[in-house]
Design a protein around this motif. Structure first.
Motif, short mmCIF file in Angstrom:
data_model
loop_
_atom_site.label_atom_id
_atom_site.label_comp_id
_atom_site.label_asym_id
_atom_site.label_seq_id
_atom_site.Cartn_x
_atom_site.Cartn_y
_atom_site.Cartn_z
N MET A 1 5.06 60.19 -78.26
CA MET A 1 5.01 58.79 -77.95
C MET A 1 5.74 58.89 -76.42
O MET A 1 6.97 59.21 -76.27
N ARG A 2 5.05 58.16 -75.38
CA ARG A 2 5.64 58.00 -74.13
C ARG A 2 6.64 57.20 -73.83
O ARG A 2 6.44 55.96 -74.51
N GLU A 3 7.77 57.15 -73.06
CA GLU A 3 8.52 56.24 -72.73
C GLU A 3 8.26 55.38 -71.35
O GLU A 3 7.93 56.16 -70.55
N VAL A 4 8.46 54.29 -71.19
CA VAL A 4 8.18 53.73 -69.78
C VAL A 4 9.48 52.95 -69.63
O VAL A 4 10.05 51.95 -70.53
N LEU A 5 9.88 52.62 -68.41
CA LEU A 5 11.00 51.94 -67.94
C LEU A 5 10.61 51.21 -66.85
O LEU A 5 10.15 51.43 -66.00
N VAL A 6 10.61 49.74 -67.10
CA VAL A 6 10.32 48.63 -66.23
C VAL A 6 11.71 48.16 -65.70
O VAL A 6 12.65 47.74 -66.21
N VAL A 7 11.80 48.45 -64.16
CA VAL A 7 13.14 48.06 -63.43
C VAL A 7 12.83 46.71 -62.57
O VAL A 7 11.71 46.99 -61.67
N VAL A 8 13.70 45.86 -62.90
CA VAL A 8 13.46 44.19 -61.96
C VAL A 8 14.53 44.48 -60.99
O VAL A 8 15.58 44.55 -61.40
N GLY A 9 14.08 44.27 -59.82
CA GLY A 9 15.24 44.23 -58.70
C GLY A 9 15.65 42.70 -58.58
O GLY A 9 15.13 41.83 -59.03
N PRO A 10 16.81 42.64 -57.84
CA PRO A 10 17.25 41.26 -57.91
C PRO A 10 16.27 40.42 -56.89
O PRO A 10 15.68 40.79 -56.05
N GLY A 11 16.47 39.15 -57.18
CA GLY A 11 15.52 38.00 -56.41
C GLY A 11 13.95 38.08 -56.67
O GLY A 11 13.17 37.29 -55.98
N VAL A 12 13.62 38.59 -57.86
CA VAL A 12 12.36 38.53 -58.40
C VAL A 12 12.18 37.21 -58.96
O VAL A 12 12.78 36.74 -59.68
N ARG A 40 21.08 45.21 -59.84
CA ARG A 40 21.73 44.34 -58.90
C ARG A 40 21.29 44.79 -57.50
O ARG A 40 21.00 44.05 -56.60
N ASP A 41 21.30 46.09 -57.14
CA ASP A 41 20.95 46.60 -55.82
C ASP A 41 20.33 48.09 -56.16
O ASP A 41 20.16 48.46 -57.29
N ALA A 42 20.03 48.77 -54.96
CA ALA A 42 19.54 50.16 -54.86
C ALA A 42 20.47 51.16 -55.60
O ALA A 42 20.06 52.12 -56.22
N GLY A 51 9.54 62.82 -68.73
CA GLY A 51 8.97 62.15 -69.92
C GLY A 51 9.16 60.56 -69.84
O GLY A 51 8.58 59.87 -70.84
N VAL A 52 9.44 59.84 -68.59
CA VAL A 52 9.60 58.63 -68.65
C VAL A 52 8.76 58.15 -67.34
O VAL A 52 9.12 58.41 -66.34
N SER A 53 7.90 57.15 -67.60
CA SER A 53 7.13 56.48 -66.64
C SER A 53 7.81 55.47 -66.17
O SER A 53 8.48 54.47 -66.97
N LEU A 54 7.99 55.42 -64.69
CA LEU A 54 8.81 54.23 -64.18
C LEU A 54 7.95 53.40 -63.40
O LEU A 54 6.98 53.57 -62.59
N VAL A 55 8.15 51.76 -63.75
CA VAL A 55 7.71 50.94 -63.18
C VAL A 55 8.48 49.98 -62.40
O VAL A 55 9.59 49.71 -63.03
N VAL A 56 8.40 49.82 -61.17
CA VAL A 56 9.41 48.87 -60.34
C VAL A 56 8.95 47.67 -59.81
O VAL A 56 7.68 47.77 -59.23
N ILE A 57 9.64 46.66 -60.22
CA ILE A 57 9.25 45.23 -59.40
C ILE A 57 10.39 45.20 -58.60
O ILE A 57 11.64 44.51 -59.16
N PRO A 58 10.28 45.29 -57.17
CA PRO A 58 11.31 45.43 -56.50
C PRO A 58 12.00 43.91 -56.09
O PRO A 58 13.13 43.98 -55.83
N GLY A 59 11.16 42.95 -55.79
CA GLY A 59 11.80 41.97 -55.44
C GLY A 59 11.85 42.03 -53.81
O GLY A 59 11.72 43.19 -53.00
N PRO A 60 12.62 40.95 -53.30
CA PRO A 60 12.88 41.10 -51.72
C PRO A 60 13.92 41.84 -51.31
O PRO A 60 14.19 42.23 -50.19
N LEU A 62 15.03 45.11 -52.78
CA LEU A 62 15.18 46.16 -53.45
C LEU A 62 13.74 47.16 -52.88
O LEU A 62 12.77 46.46 -53.01
N ARG A 63 14.03 48.21 -52.33
CA ARG A 63 12.97 49.16 -51.98
C ARG A 63 12.63 49.94 -53.11
O ARG A 63 13.62 50.69 -53.53
N ALA A 64 11.36 50.14 -53.59
CA ALA A 64 11.06 50.96 -54.56
C ALA A 64 11.41 52.51 -54.30
O ALA A 64 11.12 52.72 -53.03
N PRO A 65 11.83 53.44 -55.25
CA PRO A 65 12.07 54.79 -54.76
C PRO A 65 10.98 55.54 -54.38
O PRO A 65 9.73 55.09 -54.97
#
Length: 355
Positions: A1-12, A40-42, A51-60, A62-65
């Protein structure tokens, strides 16, 4: 089973609970473990293990890696963002874009593809999927839709890529410049160049057994490329926009045709240039294509698309083309969703035609 991490930046500008609900639905549907983390910030960005898929919602703020295989999702339209190497960018689809981002993150881990550029621009590439180490494999080239707007991209066809490759077919998932940012001529040229690029791929493909399949607006682009001489054995329309004149007159998708072609169909009787453009672009006006065709249409789709599919299929037969018209229960996206009866019937017909 795959893992997914969704990261939400500040101000979204989105309800946090709703983001979590959307993510949880996708985790369950895809059969993966997942989590949503707000940062909170970068400096607060988590270190992600293999083994972890990363999804980033950066908002105004945070710059995605950069430089790592992440999927960046901007819920607003963000045409000028340069996502960087290894970063897929989904934008302008609202909160639903989070679901698309999770799907794409999981897909590209489960089904790695080889990305091959066919030109120097950012959107001039295709992704090649091979069913295994087999010589002489038939090929299906996919052209995504989205009413010719840049917020929709080749990830729309991810599920079909996996399904067709699992049936023993090679798949060439084509990206191209859309006319809202680059003009109609660029779009037309890119689809032609992307299909021509098949001949130059270092892969065990049987170029005598090639199908091109387009969804929605992508069907218009695919069939137009065939009319212009693309060498294929089969052309497939999946819920295609096949009559551009009537599509514009009926203001399909809030004027998508006029916006893409640079002017309304009503001008075609007054301006030679506009008349030539609609005449060259509309599959209905290019008949006969001289190639075997499969026209697929969900009965629960937009009634105008049902109308276009039925009238196009009749006209193509009357013009002397060999055409199969397949209309079954299903909506606009059921025709590109593996597991639905209409896609199963479509895939079986395509496989039978090429093997």
């Amino acid at each position: 089973m795959r893992e997914v991490l969704v990261v939400v930046g500040p101000g979204v500008a989105a309800d946090a609970a709703l983001l979590g609900e959307v993510a949880e639905r996708e985790f369950a549907a895809l059969g993966v473990r997942g989590a949503v983390r707000h940062v909170r910030d970068a400096a607060d960005l988590p270190t992600v293990a293999d083994g972890v898929s990363l999804v980033v919602i950066p908002g105004p703020q945070l710059r995605a890696p950069l430089g790592r295989p992440v999927v960046r999702v901007d819920v607003e339209r963000a045409d000028r963002v340069e996502p960087g190497p290894g970063v897929a960018h989904i934008h302008g689809r609202g909160i639903a874009g989070v679901a698309w981002g999770i799907r794409h993150a999981v897909h590209r881990t489960r089904h790695p593809a080889r990305r091959v550029p066919y030109g120097p621009e950012r959107d001039q590439w295709g992704e090649l999927y091979l069913p295994g180490d087999v010589a002489g494999v038939p090929v299906v080239a996919l052209v995504h839709g989205g009413y010719w707007r840049s917020i929709w991209a080749a990830d729309l066809m991810d599920a079909l890529c996996a399904d067709l490759a699992g049936r023993g077919l090679a798949v060439w998932n084509l990206e191209y410049r859309r006319p809202d940012l680059h003009g109609w001529a660029a779009t037309t040229a890119d689809v032609a160049a992307g299909l021509e690029a098949l001949a130059g791929l270092d892969a065990p493909l049987d170029l005598g057994r090639v199908a091109v399949a387009g969804h929605s607006a992508g069907a218009q682009l695919a069939l137009r490329a065939v009319a212009d001489g693309a060498p294929v054995a089969l052309a497939v329309s999946l819920a295609g926009v096949l009559d551009l004149v009537e599509a514009d007159r009926r203001w399909l998708s809030a004027g998508a045709v006029s916006a893409a072609l640079g002017g309304p169909a009503a001008e075609r009787d007054r301006r030679v240039g506009r008349r030539d453009q609609y005449g060259a672009a509309s599959p209905l006006l290019r008949l006969p294509l001289g190639v075997r065709q499969l026209v697929v249409q969900g009965a629960a789709d937009d009634l105008d698309l049902v109308d276009f599919g039925r009238r196009y299929a009749r006209a193509a037969v009357q013009a002397g083309d060999e055409v199969t018209y397949l209309e079954m229960a299903g909506d606009h996206f059921d025709v590109i969703t593996p597991g639905t009866p209409i896609w199963q019937a479509t895939a079986e017909a395509v496989t039978a035609a090429l093997t």
